[in-house]
Design an enzyme around this catalytic site. Structure first.
Site, PDB file in Angstrom:
ATOM      1  N   GLU A 267       0.828  -1.211   0.000  1.00  0.00           N
ATOM      2  CA  GLU A 267       0.000   0.000   0.000  1.00  0.00           C
ATOM      3  C   GLU A 267       0.860   1.257   0.000  1.00  0.00           C
ATOM      4  O   GLU A 267       0.460   2.284  -0.562  1.00  0.00           O
ATOM      5  CB  GLU A 267      -0.914  -0.041   1.225  1.00  0.00           C
ATOM      6  CG  GLU A 267      -1.744   1.195   1.462  1.00  0.00           C
ATOM      7  CD  GLU A 267      -2.543   1.103   2.753  1.00  0.00           C
ATOM      8  OE1 GLU A 267      -2.937   2.159   3.266  1.00  0.00           O
ATOM      9  OE2 GLU A 267      -2.778  -0.022   3.249  1.00  0.00           O
ATOM     10  N   HIS A 317      -5.318  -1.912  -2.715  1.00  0.00           N
ATOM     11  CA  HIS A 317      -5.781  -1.233  -1.506  1.00  0.00           C
ATOM     12  C   HIS A 317      -6.962  -0.321  -1.815  1.00  0.00           C
ATOM     13  O   HIS A 317      -6.977   0.377  -2.819  1.00  0.00           O
ATOM     14  CB  HIS A 317      -4.624  -0.401  -0.921  1.00  0.00           C
ATOM     15  CG  HIS A 317      -5.067   0.613   0.081  1.00  0.00           C
ATOM     16  ND1 HIS A 317      -5.152   1.959  -0.207  1.00  0.00           N
ATOM     17  CD2 HIS A 317      -5.448   0.473   1.364  1.00  0.00           C
ATOM     18  CE1 HIS A 317      -5.563   2.612   0.860  1.00  0.00           C
ATOM     19  NE2 HIS A 317      -5.756   1.739   1.833  1.00  0.00           N
TER      20      HIS A 317
END
Length: 391
Positions: A267, A317
């Site tokens: 992420e 994400h």
């Protein structure tokens, strides 16, 4: 067809905010002696919207949420002059020019998030220009529909409320969900037991037929994670997410080598080079880039191809349309994250307040239209009064 204008706006939320509870979610600041709100820098209550207009009137929409005021400045002063005058179908050339002209100070973080926003808008234009959804330009439909997991379940020491939220996702038909840990190294053995209790209660509620994912958000250390993995293994989590800070690749390697619980991350990683490093070092079991951070669709396509070659799944994400199009078009992506519609808390919810067109899951699946061109997003005017908009 040429790009003639780039418009940037920061949407600053001024509406109702749900204040996080104590031990709401571990994060990278937890290890410090902290005065004030340790979670403060990880809330996204502002969002950058980039609109790119072509000489035929086609407008593409891109976005990013990392430090939006700084990203706006980068787009206005550095990236817009690069894009203006170019053919949007020369997207690789535009991307390379943005990346290479900002190498001295860009490369990762906010610089790459700003490039991502421009790249997303360009792909939106390309889809609209040929009257096709973006996923059709990326290879087309590889799934009848996209499986997704409910992603919220922040730590709540009121366990009845925590379990009631989880039960709600079961009632909606989800067969996978992610929870956040609230306790880390500085909370000692007592905090560790609270973490384990939370996982135990969730597993007991959902049974063995539901996947549970566990999120640390960079709030643990390697030593703490090593101690936790054997204790978590009996609950069979699908993965443990960001157990250490993103730059500690050796830490990810060590935890993955333990082969006890799958380790996920990415992420907070950027560009094809960052993910090449993670893959070659066998540091993660699951890749979780965010398209509006990693360099846009142009970069994400290359990461997907690498991940497929290494047989490492890509589960982006934060959900959101830019990620869904890539997930639909790639066999490397078996699943999508979905943030439930909710009052503004951490800030991922703002996507629903700024944009229209985001699909909602039915029985744990998301669907994309075969006929809606581009990314399928439009700007909403339903909550305009709740934003301060910075031009």
């Amino acid at each position: 067809m040429k790009i003639k204008h780039v418009r940037t706006r920061v949407y600053e939320w001024r509406g109702k905010v749900v204040a996080p509870q104590s031990h709401f979610c571990t994060n990278a600041v937890d290890i410090l002696y902290e005065r004030g709100d340790a979670m403060g820098s990880f809330r996204f209550h502002g969002w950058l919207v980039v609109e790119i207009e072509c000489d035929d009137g086609t407008v593409g929409i891109g976005n990013c949420a990392l430090a939006p005021h700084v990203a706006k400045k980068i787009v206005d002063e550095y990236l817009a002059p690069i894009a203006i005058g170019e053919d949007p179908f020369d997207s690789e050339y535009i991307w390379q020019k943005m990346y290479r002209r900002t190498l001295a100070w860009g490369r990762k973080g906010i610089g790459m998030a700003a490039i991502s926003a421009v790249d997303l808008a360009i792909w939106d234009i390309k889809g609209k220009a040929v009257n096709k959804p973006v996923f059709k330009l990326l290879g087309g439909r590889t799934k009848e529909k996209i499986p997704c997991y409910a992603s919220k379940l922040y730590n709540n020491d009121d366990r009845d409320a925590f379990l009631a939220e989880a039960q709600g996702y079961l009632d909606q038909g989800f067969t996978a969900m992610k929870m956040r840990f609230g306790y880390g190294p500085k909370d000692g053995a007592k905090g560790m037991q609270k973490n384990l209790e939370q996982v135990r209660l969730l597993r007991e509620l959902v049974g063995d037929d539901v996947d549970i994912m566990l999120e640390c958000y960079m709030g643990w250390t390697l030593e703490y994670a090593r101690r936790m993995l054997p204790r978590l293994a009996p609950y069979e989590p699908r993965w443990l997410e960001e157990p250490v800070i993103a730059d500690d690749v050796e830490g990810y390697q060590e935890l993955k080598k333990m082969n006890i619980v799958p380790i996920s991350g990415g992420e907070h990683e950027f560009t094809v080079y960052g993910f090449k490093d993670l893959l070659e070092r066998r540091a993660v079991d699951v890749i979780q880039y965010d398209t509006n951070r990693v360099g846009g669709i142009t970069a994400a396509l290359k990461i997907n191809a690498m991940a497929e070659a290494w047989s490492v799944p890509v589960i982006p994400h934060a959900g959101q349309m830019h990620n869904y199009h890539l997930t639909m078009a790639s066999t490397a992506s078996p699943l999508a994250e979905f943030f439930p519609v909710f009052d503004v808390e951490v800030g991922n919810e703002l996507f629903y307040y700024i944009f229209e067109g985001e699909p909602q899951p039915e029985n744990g699946y998301l669907q994309l239209s075969d006929t809606t061109p581009g990314l399928g997003l439009t700007l909403s005017d339903a909550y305009t009064d709740s934003f301060h908009i910075v031009e």
